[in-house]
Design a protein around this motif. Structure first.
Motif, PDB file in Angstrom:
ATOM      1  N   MET A 159       0.857  -1.181   0.000  1.00  0.00           N
ATOM      2  CA  MET A 159       0.000   0.000   0.000  1.00  0.00           C
ATOM      3  C   MET A 159       0.893   1.230   0.000  1.00  0.00           C
ATOM      4  O   MET A 159       1.963   1.234   0.602  1.00  0.00           O
ATOM      5  N   GLY A 160       0.472   2.247  -0.719  1.00  0.00           N
ATOM      6  CA  GLY A 160       1.205   3.505  -0.710  1.00  0.00           C
ATOM      7  C   GLY A 160       2.364   3.619  -1.686  1.00  0.00           C
ATOM      8  O   GLY A 160       3.022   4.656  -1.727  1.00  0.00           O
ATOM      9  N   VAL A 161       2.614   2.584  -2.494  1.00  0.00           N
ATOM     10  CA  VAL A 161       3.749   2.670  -3.425  1.00  0.00           C
ATOM     11  C   VAL A 161       3.405   3.446  -4.697  1.00  0.00           C
ATOM     12  O   VAL A 161       4.298   3.812  -5.450  1.00  0.00           O
ATOM     13  N   GLY A 162       2.119   3.672  -4.942  1.00  0.00           N
ATOM     14  CA  GLY A 162       1.729   4.431  -6.129  1.00  0.00           C
ATOM     15  C   GLY A 162       1.219   3.585  -7.278  1.00  0.00           C
ATOM     16  O   GLY A 162       1.288   4.003  -8.438  1.00  0.00           O
ATOM     17  N   ILE A 198       3.547  -9.129 -14.578  1.00  0.00           N
ATOM     18  CA  ILE A 198       3.442  -8.665 -13.192  1.00  0.00           C
ATOM     19  C   ILE A 198       4.619  -7.744 -12.885  1.00  0.00           C
ATOM     20  O   ILE A 198       5.773  -8.122 -13.090  1.00  0.00           O
ATOM     21  N   VAL A 199       4.303  -6.552 -12.384  1.00  0.00           N
ATOM     22  CA  VAL A 199       5.334  -5.583 -12.018  1.00  0.00           C
ATOM     23  C   VAL A 199       5.229  -5.302 -10.527  1.00  0.00           C
ATOM     24  O   VAL A 199       4.167  -4.907 -10.039  1.00  0.00           O
ATOM     25  N   TRP A 200       6.324  -5.513  -9.820  1.00  0.00           N
ATOM     26  CA  TRP A 200       6.391  -5.181  -8.395  1.00  0.00           C
ATOM     27  C   TRP A 200       6.910  -3.766  -8.266  1.00  0.00           C
ATOM     28  O   TRP A 200       8.057  -3.479  -8.603  1.00  0.00           O
ATOM     29  N   LEU A 201       6.054  -2.860  -7.798  1.00  0.00           N
ATOM     30  CA  LEU A 201       6.477  -1.498  -7.483  1.00  0.00           C
ATOM     31  C   LEU A 201       6.962  -1.503  -6.043  1.00  0.00           C
ATOM     32  O   LEU A 201       6.232  -1.874  -5.135  1.00  0.00           O
ATOM     33  N   ASP A 202       8.190  -1.086  -5.870  1.00  0.00           N
ATOM     34  CA  ASP A 202       8.840  -1.150  -4.565  1.00  0.00           C
ATOM     35  C   ASP A 202       9.266   0.255  -4.146  1.00  0.00           C
ATOM     36  O   ASP A 202       9.822   0.998  -4.953  1.00  0.00           O
ATOM     37  N   VAL A 203       8.983   0.586  -2.911  1.00  0.00           N
ATOM     38  CA  VAL A 203       9.377   1.873  -2.334  1.00  0.00           C
ATOM     39  C   VAL A 203      10.114   1.569  -1.039  1.00  0.00           C
ATOM     40  O   VAL A 203       9.651   0.742  -0.243  1.00  0.00           O
ATOM     41  N   PRO A 204      11.257   2.197  -0.806  1.00  0.00           N
ATOM     42  CA  PRO A 204      11.981   1.970   0.454  1.00  0.00           C
ATOM     43  C   PRO A 204      11.082   2.274   1.662  1.00  0.00           C
ATOM     44  O   PRO A 204      10.251   3.186   1.613  1.00  0.00           O
ATOM     45  N   LEU A 205      11.264   1.504   2.722  1.00  0.00           N
ATOM     46  CA  LEU A 205      10.419   1.609   3.912  1.00  0.00           C
ATOM     47  C   LEU A 205      10.314   3.033   4.469  1.00  0.00           C
ATOM     48  O   LEU A 205       9.204   3.477   4.774  1.00  0.00           O
ATOM     49  N   PRO A 206      11.396   3.790   4.607  1.00  0.00           N
ATOM     50  CA  PRO A 206      11.243   5.158   5.151  1.00  0.00           C
ATOM     51  C   PRO A 206      10.301   6.027   4.296  1.00  0.00           C
ATOM     52  O   PRO A 206       9.502   6.794   4.833  1.00  0.00           O
ATOM     53  N   GLU A 207      10.384   5.897   2.984  1.00  0.00           N
ATOM     54  CA  GLU A 207       9.496   6.664   2.101  1.00  0.00           C
ATOM     55  C   GLU A 207       8.057   6.174   2.237  1.00  0.00           C
ATOM     56  O   GLU A 207       7.114   6.962   2.242  1.00  0.00           O
ATOM     57  N   LEU A 208       7.900   4.866   2.366  1.00  0.00           N
ATOM     58  CA  LEU A 208       6.567   4.289   2.553  1.00  0.00           C
ATOM     59  C   LEU A 208       5.943   4.806   3.848  1.00  0.00           C
ATOM     60  O   LEU A 208       4.765   5.186   3.870  1.00  0.00           O
ATOM     61  N   GLU A 209       6.718   4.856   4.912  1.00  0.00           N
ATOM     62  CA  GLU A 209       6.237   5.397   6.189  1.00  0.00           C
ATOM     63  C   GLU A 209       5.806   6.852   6.035  1.00  0.00           C
ATOM     64  O   GLU A 209       4.761   7.252   6.541  1.00  0.00           O
ATOM     65  N   ARG A 210       6.614   7.627   5.326  1.00  0.00           N
ATOM     66  CA  ARG A 210       6.277   9.041   5.111  1.00  0.00           C
ATOM     67  C   ARG A 210       4.953   9.177   4.356  1.00  0.00           C
ATOM     68  O   ARG A 210       4.097   9.962   4.724  1.00  0.00           O
ATOM     69  N   ARG A 211       4.774   8.356   3.329  1.00  0.00           N
ATOM     70  CA  ARG A 211       3.558   8.428   2.515  1.00  0.00           C
ATOM     71  C   ARG A 211       2.312   7.997   3.282  1.00  0.00           C
ATOM     72  O   ARG A 211       1.219   8.490   3.028  1.00  0.00           O
ATOM     73  N   LEU A 212       2.465   7.059   4.187  1.00  0.00           N
ATOM     74  CA  LEU A 212       1.304   6.474   4.856  1.00  0.00           C
ATOM     75  C   LEU A 212       0.999   7.074   6.227  1.00  0.00           C
ATOM     76  O   LEU A 212      -0.044   6.777   6.805  1.00  0.00           O
ATOM     77  N   VAL A 265      10.723   2.491  -7.027  1.00  0.00           N
ATOM     78  CA  VAL A 265      10.303   3.861  -7.257  1.00  0.00           C
ATOM     79  C   VAL A 265      11.374   4.777  -6.680  1.00  0.00           C
ATOM     80  O   VAL A 265      11.752   4.657  -5.518  1.00  0.00           O
ATOM     81  N   VAL A 266      11.879   5.668  -7.502  1.00  0.00           N
ATOM     82  CA  VAL A 266      12.970   6.558  -7.133  1.00  0.00           C
ATOM     83  C   VAL A 266      12.385   7.836  -6.534  1.00  0.00           C
ATOM     84  O   VAL A 266      11.465   8.431  -7.099  1.00  0.00           O
ATOM     85  N   ALA A 267      12.912   8.258  -5.388  1.00  0.00           N
ATOM     86  CA  ALA A 267      12.443   9.483  -4.728  1.00  0.00           C
ATOM     87  C   ALA A 267      12.592  10.673  -5.663  1.00  0.00           C
ATOM     88  O   ALA A 267      13.618  10.834  -6.321  1.00  0.00           O
ATOM     89  N   GLY A 268      11.566  11.489  -5.742  1.00  0.00           N
ATOM     90  CA  GLY A 268      11.598  12.693  -6.558  1.00  0.00           C
ATOM     91  C   GLY A 268      11.314  12.463  -8.035  1.00  0.00           C
ATOM     92  O   GLY A 268      11.270  13.411  -8.812  1.00  0.00           O
ATOM     93  N   GLU A 269      11.128  11.232  -8.426  1.00  0.00           N
ATOM     94  CA  GLU A 269      10.862  10.905  -9.825  1.00  0.00           C
ATOM     95  C   GLU A 269       9.407  11.221 -10.160  1.00  0.00           C
ATOM     96  O   GLU A 269       8.518  10.938  -9.373  1.00  0.00           O
ATOM     97  N   THR A 270       9.161  11.796 -11.327  1.00  0.00           N
ATOM     98  CA  THR A 270       7.788  12.077 -11.748  1.00  0.00           C
ATOM     99  C   THR A 270       7.127  10.786 -12.205  1.00  0.00           C
ATOM    100  O   THR A 270       7.809   9.792 -12.492  1.00  0.00           O
ATOM    101  N   VAL A 271       5.816  10.821 -12.297  1.00  0.00           N
ATOM    102  CA  VAL A 271       5.078   9.654 -12.796  1.00  0.00           C
ATOM    103  C   VAL A 271       5.519   9.336 -14.224  1.00  0.00           C
ATOM    104  O   VAL A 271       5.688   8.169 -14.586  1.00  0.00           O
ATOM    105  N   GLU A 272       5.730  10.365 -15.028  1.00  0.00           N
ATOM    106  CA  GLU A 272       6.158  10.162 -16.409  1.00  0.00           C
ATOM    107  C   GLU A 272       7.519   9.477 -16.463  1.00  0.00           C
ATOM    108  O   GLU A 272       7.757   8.602 -17.300  1.00  0.00           O
TER     109      GLU A 272
END
Length: 191
Positions: free
Chosen positions: A20-23, A106-120, A158-165
Motif C-alpha cells: 500500500m502507498g507505493v503508487g 506482473i510488475v512489483w512497485l517497490d518503495v523503500p520503507l522510510p518513504e513508505l512510512e512518510r507516505r502512509l 520507485v525513485v524518490a523525486g521521480e515524476t510519474v512520467e
C-alpha cells in the motif's frame, strides 16, 4: 500512446503489485494511458461490489472475507485483455491469485520503507495500519510479503523525486528489455 509498447504487450494485461502507498494506482493510470489500455484498481472495484469502503469491509466482515472478495474481483478481471490493473497490497498472499496474475505481466512497485512510512503516516484509509505500532506492523507486512512480490516478472524500485512520467518511461524500458518481440515470419526460398 506508444505504439511499439502497445504492440510489444500484444494485449497482455499489466498487473501492478506491491505494498500500500507505493503508487500503483497513480502509475497504473499513467501506464494505461501510455499503452492505450483501460485502467482498473481492484480496491475501487471491491468497494463498488461491496457497496462499502475498504475500512468498512474490514470492520464488518474482517480481512478474511475481504480477501475472498478481492480474489473474486481479480478472477473476473483477468479474462479481459488490454488492462492495467493496480492490485491491493495483500493480493499476493493467496496462491490462487497467482494463477490469474501470471496470465499477464506482473510488475512489483517497490518503495523503500522510510518513504513508505512518510507516505502512509496519518492515513486513515488503511485498515491494517490503524494501530499504535503501525510503523513496526508496516515493516512486518513488507518483510512477510517481500518473497511473494519478488515472484513478479519485473521489479521496479520507485525513485524518490521521480515524476510519474519518468517512472512510466523506466517501466516501458524494462518491459521492452524483458519481453521479446514477436518472431519474424520467415520465408523459405523456393527450391
Amino acid at each position: 500512446m506508444n505504439t511499439s509498447t502497445f504492440d510489444l504487450l500484444r494485449g497482455t494485461n499489466l498487473y501492478l503489485v506491491g505494498m500500500m502507498g507505493v503508487g500503483k494506482s497513480t502509475l497504473g493510470t499513467a501506464m494505461a494511458e501510455r499503452l492505450g489500455y483501460r485502467f482498473f484498481d481492484t480496491d475501487t472495484l471491491i468497494e463498488q461490489v461491496a457497496h462499502h469502503t475498504i475500512p468498512e469491509i474490514f470492520d464488518t466482515v474482517g480481512e478474511t472475507e475481504f480477501r475472498v472478495i478481492e480474489s473474486q474481483v481479480l478472477s473476473q478481471l483477468s479474462p479481459y485483455t488490454r488492462l492495467v490493473i493496480a492490485t491491493g497490497g495483500g493480493i499476493v498472499l493467496n496462491q490462487e491469485n497467482w494463477w490469474h496474475l501470471r496470465q499477464g505481466v506482473i510488475v512489483w512497485l517497490d518503495v523503500p520503507l522510510p518513504e513508505l512510512e512518510r507516505r502512509l503516516q496519518g492515513n486513515q484509509n488503511r485498515p491494517l495500519l490503524q494501530r499504535e505500532d503501525w510503523r513496526k506492523h508496516l515493516s512486518y507486512l513488507l518483510e512477510s510479503r517481500r518473497r511473494r512480490y519478488a515472484e513478479a516478472d519485473i521489479h521496479l524500485t520507485v525513485v524518490a523525486g521521480e515524476t510519474v512520467e519518468e517512472s512510466c518511461d523506466r517501466l516501458v524500458k524494462r518491459l521492452e528489455d524483458r519481453i521479446l518481440p514477436p518472431p519474424e515470419t520467415s520465408t523459405c526460398p523456393d527450391d
